[in-house]
Design an enzyme around this catalytic site. Structure first.
Site, PDB file in Angstrom:
ATOM      1  CB  SER A 190       5.944 -24.953 -15.840  1.00 20.18           C
ATOM      2  OG  SER A 190       5.257 -25.004 -14.613  1.00 20.18           O
ATOM      3  CE1 TYR A 203       4.872 -30.587 -16.374  1.00 21.66           C
ATOM      4  CE2 TYR A 203       5.203 -28.986 -14.611  1.00 21.66           C
ATOM      5  CZ  TYR A 203       4.676 -29.318 -15.849  1.00 21.66           C
ATOM      6  OH  TYR A 203       3.964 -28.386 -16.570  1.00 21.66           O
TER       7      TYR A 203
END
Length: 316
Positions: A190, A203
């Site tokens: 990501s 995350y």
């Protein structure tokens, strides 16, 4: 005698310096060549390798990016294996593919956080479908709160899904890829695995881990000369409209540039990047260059740019 030894030592030093200078020159020439090659490839893209007949395993295929990736590979003639803990979503993906006229698709339920379950699922797939030749590690979860608001179990679960599952799947499919010297691993990291974002601390940590895992295993294969035709691709998308980003913060001045990405468009880029054997791809592509440029400057400069963009994730 002492003078002669001194002269020999001096000659050896000069020879060593000359050899090192030559090696540095050769390295510089190689760097220039590879840089020019990279510029050329960005202008004239590499030809796309065929994925027809490949057995493509997509984790998290029951929705979002995973679903779109599965559909795309089916359209390209691959045998698609949809793996998800969500049976209903997985079956919906399969029906969509079959309704599009592609029947070579299979569905398996699996909790990718459980190593034994992963190994059993891959063994079953091998017997019923064949050896996995392309693995798309897509499954992921993204709770969004300030760090101290995350419950311990939530953090553990995030790492089990976003990180540990990659290890179990690599353990399951890599040996056969190495044996046949053929395969491709694609991992979804990501942009949160490129720079830190508020409300996404665990995350970000998990996605940095995925990027580190993939870079390290690719380097291990390169240095140890293991299976040169097994390739690794890291994908780092910006926020994608899959439902994970429940409360995005988007500065209206940059609405089109920083808007949520469309899952279908992201899947197209992922599949194309894999077919070009790219090592790391950010979506949008310019994000990595922007990050690398601003990392050269003092940290305060990056903070100023972040504040100017004023986008990211609000807490759920």
């Amino acid at each position: 005698m002492a003078l002669r030894n001194e002269e020999e030592n001096m000659l050896q030093k000069l020879y060593s310096i000359g050899t090192l200078a030559l090696q540095i020159l050769i390295l510089f020439i190689k760097i220039c060549y590879v840089t020019l090659e990279g510029i050329f490839n960005s202008i004239v893209p590499k030809p796309l390798k065929s994925v027809k007949g490949e057995i493509v395993l997509v984790t998290g295929a029951g929705h979002g990016i995973g679903r779109e990736i599965a559909i795309k590979y089916a359209e390209l003639g691959s045998t698609v294996v949809c793996l998800d803990i969500n049976e209903k979503g997985n079956e919906e993906t399969v029906k969509l593919i079959q309704n599009n006229g592609f029947q070579n698709v299979h569905t398996y339920k699996c909790d990718v956080t459980k190593r034994e379950e992963v190994l059993q699922a891959i063994d079953k797939i091998k017997k019923e479908v064949g050896d996995v030749t392309v693995l798309i590690n897509n499954a992921g979860i993204m709770p969004c709160h300030q760090l101290l608001d995350h419950k311990p179990q939530e953090i553990i679960k995030m790492f089990e899904v976003n990180v540990f599952a990659h290890f179990w799947l690599l353990e399951a499919v890599l040996p056969n890829m190495i044996k046949k010297n053929h395969g491709h691993i694609v991992a979804l990291s990501s942009m949160a695995g490129v720079f830190g974002l508020r409300n996404l601390v665990p995350y970000c940590a998990s996605k940095f881990a995925v990027r580190g895992l993939m870079e390290a295993v690719a380097e291990e294969f390169r240095e140890e000369k293991i299976a040169s035709e097994v390739h690794f691709t890291i994908i780092c998308p910006y926020m994608v409209n899959t439902g994970l980003c429940k409360n995005p913060k988007i500065n209206q001045r940059f609405g089109e540039i920083l808007a949520l990405l469309n899952p279908k468009s992201v899947a197209e880029i992922i599949v194309t990047s894999m077919r070009q054997n790219k090592s790391i791809v950010t979506i949008p592509s310019f994000f990595m260059a922007v990050n690398n440029i601003f990392r050269i400057f003092p940290a305060k400069v990056l903070h100023m740019v972040t504040d100017f963009l004023d986008s990211g994730m609000n807490a759920d």
